[in-house]
Write a protein that holds these residues in place. Sequence first.
Motif, PDB file in Angstrom:
ATOM      1  N   ASP A   1     -62.917-174.737 -20.795  1.00  0.00           N
ATOM      2  CA  ASP A   1     -61.989-173.568 -20.696  1.00  0.00           C
ATOM      3  C   ASP A   1     -61.987-172.979 -19.277  1.00  0.00           C
ATOM      4  O   ASP A   1     -62.961-172.718 -18.783  1.00  0.00           O
ATOM      5  N   ASP A   2     -60.757-173.038 -19.003  1.00  0.00           N
ATOM      6  CA  ASP A   2     -60.331-172.354 -17.624  1.00  0.00           C
ATOM      7  C   ASP A   2     -61.095-171.201 -17.294  1.00  0.00           C
ATOM      8  O   ASP A   2     -61.836-170.391 -16.387  1.00  0.00           O
ATOM      9  N   SER A   3     -61.064-170.181 -18.524  1.00  0.00           N
ATOM     10  CA  SER A   3     -61.495-168.860 -18.415  1.00  0.00           C
ATOM     11  C   SER A   3     -62.906-168.646 -18.304  1.00  0.00           C
ATOM     12  O   SER A   3     -63.505-167.625 -18.050  1.00  0.00           O
ATOM     13  N   ALA A   4     -63.759-169.698 -18.571  1.00  0.00           N
ATOM     14  CA  ALA A   4     -65.313-169.976 -18.480  1.00  0.00           C
ATOM     15  C   ALA A   4     -65.632-170.336 -17.448  1.00  0.00           C
ATOM     16  O   ALA A   4     -66.789-170.269 -16.949  1.00  0.00           O
ATOM     17  N   ALA A   5     -64.586-170.560 -16.198  1.00  0.00           N
ATOM     18  CA  ALA A   5     -65.242-171.342 -14.947  1.00  0.00           C
ATOM     19  C   ALA A   5     -66.241-170.259 -14.326  1.00  0.00           C
ATOM     20  O   ALA A   5     -67.117-170.805 -13.836  1.00  0.00           O
ATOM     21  N   PRO A   6     -65.971-168.633 -14.511  1.00  0.00           N
ATOM     22  CA  PRO A   6     -66.886-168.024 -13.606  1.00  0.00           C
ATOM     23  C   PRO A   6     -68.377-168.251 -14.134  1.00  0.00           C
ATOM     24  O   PRO A   6     -69.323-168.358 -13.422  1.00  0.00           O
ATOM     25  N   ARG A   7     -68.654-168.661 -15.353  1.00  0.00           N
ATOM     26  CA  ARG A   7     -70.077-168.701 -15.858  1.00  0.00           C
ATOM     27  C   ARG A   7     -70.447-170.342 -16.060  1.00  0.00           C
ATOM     28  O   ARG A   7     -71.651-170.770 -16.324  1.00  0.00           O
TER      29      ARG A   7
ATOM     30  N   TYR B   1     -70.778-178.904 -26.778  1.00  0.00           N
ATOM     31  CA  TYR B   1     -69.645-177.938 -26.652  1.00  0.00           C
ATOM     32  C   TYR B   1     -69.804-176.488 -26.333  1.00  0.00           C
ATOM     33  O   TYR B   1     -69.063-176.186 -25.592  1.00  0.00           O
ATOM     34  N   ARG B   2     -71.006-175.944 -27.098  1.00  0.00           N
ATOM     35  CA  ARG B   2     -71.044-174.702 -26.683  1.00  0.00           C
ATOM     36  C   ARG B   2     -71.588-174.498 -25.442  1.00  0.00           C
ATOM     37  O   ARG B   2     -71.302-173.717 -24.717  1.00  0.00           O
TER      38      ARG B   2
ATOM     39  N   ALA C   1     -57.521-173.029 -32.976  1.00  0.00           N
ATOM     40  CA  ALA C   1     -56.758-171.590 -32.926  1.00  0.00           C
ATOM     41  C   ALA C   1     -56.367-171.146 -34.545  1.00  0.00           C
ATOM     42  O   ALA C   1     -56.517-169.997 -34.725  1.00  0.00           O
TER      43      ALA C   1
ATOM     44  N   ASN D   1     -61.542-176.229 -29.996  1.00  0.00           N
ATOM     45  CA  ASN D   1     -61.149-174.857 -30.680  1.00  0.00           C
ATOM     46  C   ASN D   1     -60.101-175.114 -31.488  1.00  0.00           C
ATOM     47  O   ASN D   1     -59.190-175.690 -31.259  1.00  0.00           O
TER      48      ASN D   1
ATOM     49  N   ASP E   1     -68.929-174.543 -22.569  1.00  0.00           N
ATOM     50  CA  ASP E   1     -67.662-173.933 -23.020  1.00  0.00           C
ATOM     51  C   ASP E   1     -66.654-174.820 -22.884  1.00  0.00           C
ATOM     52  O   ASP E   1     -65.414-174.581 -22.452  1.00  0.00           O
ATOM     53  N   ALA E   2     -66.595-176.063 -23.817  1.00  0.00           N
ATOM     54  CA  ALA E   2     -65.738-177.012 -23.737  1.00  0.00           C
ATOM     55  C   ALA E   2     -64.483-176.445 -24.820  1.00  0.00           C
ATOM     56  O   ALA E   2     -64.800-175.605 -25.733  1.00  0.00           O
ATOM     57  N   GLU E   3     -63.230-176.831 -24.390  1.00  0.00           N
ATOM     58  CA  GLU E   3     -62.114-176.588 -25.402  1.00  0.00           C
ATOM     59  C   GLU E   3     -62.131-177.943 -26.154  1.00  0.00           C
ATOM     60  O   GLU E   3     -61.730-177.733 -27.419  1.00  0.00           O
TER      61      GLU E   3
ATOM     62  N   LYS F   1     -49.239-168.587 -10.666  1.00  0.00           N
ATOM     63  CA  LYS F   1     -48.549-169.771 -11.337  1.00  0.00           C
ATOM     64  C   LYS F   1     -47.021-170.165 -10.933  1.00  0.00           C
ATOM     65  O   LYS F   1     -46.566-169.203 -11.370  1.00  0.00           O
TER      66      LYS F   1
END
Lengths: 377, 293
Positions: free
Chosen positions: A209-215, A178-179, A107, A105, A182-184, A241
């Motif tokens: 990506d931690d945020s992609a964990a649900p899927r 990667y797609r 930024a 990714n 959901d790799a960072e 945290k």
Amino acid sequence: MNFEEYRAKPLLEKSGIAVPDSVLVQNADAARAAAEKIGKCVVKAQVPTGKRGKAGGIKLAATPEEAKVHAQAILGMDIDGYRVEKLLIEAQVPIARELYAAVLNDAGSRNPMILFSMMGGMDVEEVAETDPEAMRKIPVGITRGFDLAMARQALEGCGLAEMEGAVAEVLVRLYQAYRDYDAELLEINPLVLTDDKRVIALDCKLTIDDSAAPRQAELAEQAAPELMTALEAKAQAAGLKYIALGGSVGVLANGAGLTMTSMDAITHYGGKPANFLEIGGEAYTKAKIALSILLENQEIRSLLVNFCGAFARTDVMTEGLVSAWKELAPDIPIFFTIHGTGEEEAVKIVREQLGLEPFDLMDDAVKAAVAAAAEAA
Amino acid sequence: MIVRKEHKVLVQGITGKQGTFWSKAMQDYGTSVVAGVNPKKAGTEHLGVPVYACAVDAARDNRIDVSVMFIPPMAAKAAAIDACEAGVKLLVCLTEHIPAQDVMEMHAAAAANGVRIVGPNTAGLVTPGECFVGIMPAFNANVFRPGEVGVISRSGSLGTLVSLNLTQSGFGQSAFYGVGGDPMIGTTSRDALEILDADAGTKAVVLCGEIGGSAEESAAEYAAGMSKPVVAFIAGRASPPGKKMGHAGAIVSGSSGGYAAKRAALEAAGVAVADVPSQIPVLLKESLDSKAA
């Protein structure tokens, strides 16, 4: 989420990128047995860090006996804080050239970026720094994607000759992986060209990506455990945290920005923060569990509560905190400063239930907490 | 753009608990909420405004200038693309923890449709005395008061504290611009600085940064050419390097993104940097006085 090599490589294989034959083992006898099956092999420590080779966690073995000896030496080794408990016994391949390929990714462009170098191997970071020309940066538009024609164009003039097409195909498959996952960061180093004209991934580093964990639930279960203290782990289990900072002034605030600011102010006024712990965002109802985690730290001498409610309602946070405070009845002083959403009700709760007066200025609350901690020391 | 009470606002996710709480707060403060979205409640009314199945439908019946999303992370991409296709000018994305590749697609859709995204992971925008869009305590008169200082913040809670410090010292705000704590945001601190620089009602700007990324360095480049005074505070001086401090943006690795480099860049651009937020009003007064002299 980071993944060890033995978890990441099957994903590459599923995406159509060749990897060497391998067996995962957990003791030296199994390493020997695997080597008997595989032949000349590499014994590789399975820990989620990039410093394995330099730490001596990767060794070549020509015979099964040699594999066993290396396995004995590597198992139990400490690499970058991780204890080696698993080894990958992997077939050696005839290396003609080591390349480097990654997708990450970016930024800056808010888009994916592919990196490629003809100079793969252990020192690729240095190569990229000393010779930026040696690392090709290939920007990708996320909605446009990355196809074979683009990959071939990106590799033009690299000197891959008749292998260009095969490497281009690997880049396309790497981008697709990667797609898909959901790799960072998805990195192959080295990506090798073999004497018999094959392209094989000898290693793989994968961060999802931690945020992609649900899927990516199935993959998330295979993620390498993170290095953390017992309290950090307890906080994480509660969705919080927590980071221990070694000082004596405890910090409980909402939002990362305000929590860091509270730590800065404690330091500015001569104290040392005991922790980072924030309960903002969706965690604002977790004041109670947060407090119990804070109090398990034996170094804490005073507590600063800094609430500036935007989304996080200060009345909800304060109510949870005050009831926990009364229940746990800790033997340290607590200092409040509360503003923003729900402020009036929150201040009232502190006054009525604890008989304390919140400070209007954050600085005054910080100074009081620092002074109290110094006094108790 | 700075949000004004004339702007027509759509709330995506208006019927949820948070959507309802904050939409009501926005309406009470003066924000012109004209419609909402919830695919399961299309055709009904909520908080006195019509609810539509999607933003595109809402835009067919109403003029929509701004959309604000109260949408969970996994549904955010689709909602953002819907808003972009509906032709809103400004999309305020509050959602935290949207998968990064979805965020990229959102930005691509915004670029294709000429939409400005604020966020993700922003607390929103406040124009004190007029309206607000998002989840900021605009209605708390101790925190926000109309005035002439523009405030930019990556963090909502820190932005609240700094606005409070300003108000306590007699400085009201022309606008609060929450840019968001994510690493890939649509409107950067530099963009917000440019917006406030162009605003006639803004006489000075306070920039609240954080360790991690290079937003402050980039903002400093712009600030160097500004005639309006800029005062900054950067959170995270006391944070250990290499640790993620909650915001995905606030991670320091090596020397990049660290406190010292950010402070040096800002100071080199003529920006006064406060050690603690309470110094901001003091530095601001000095900057304004020295400019007037």
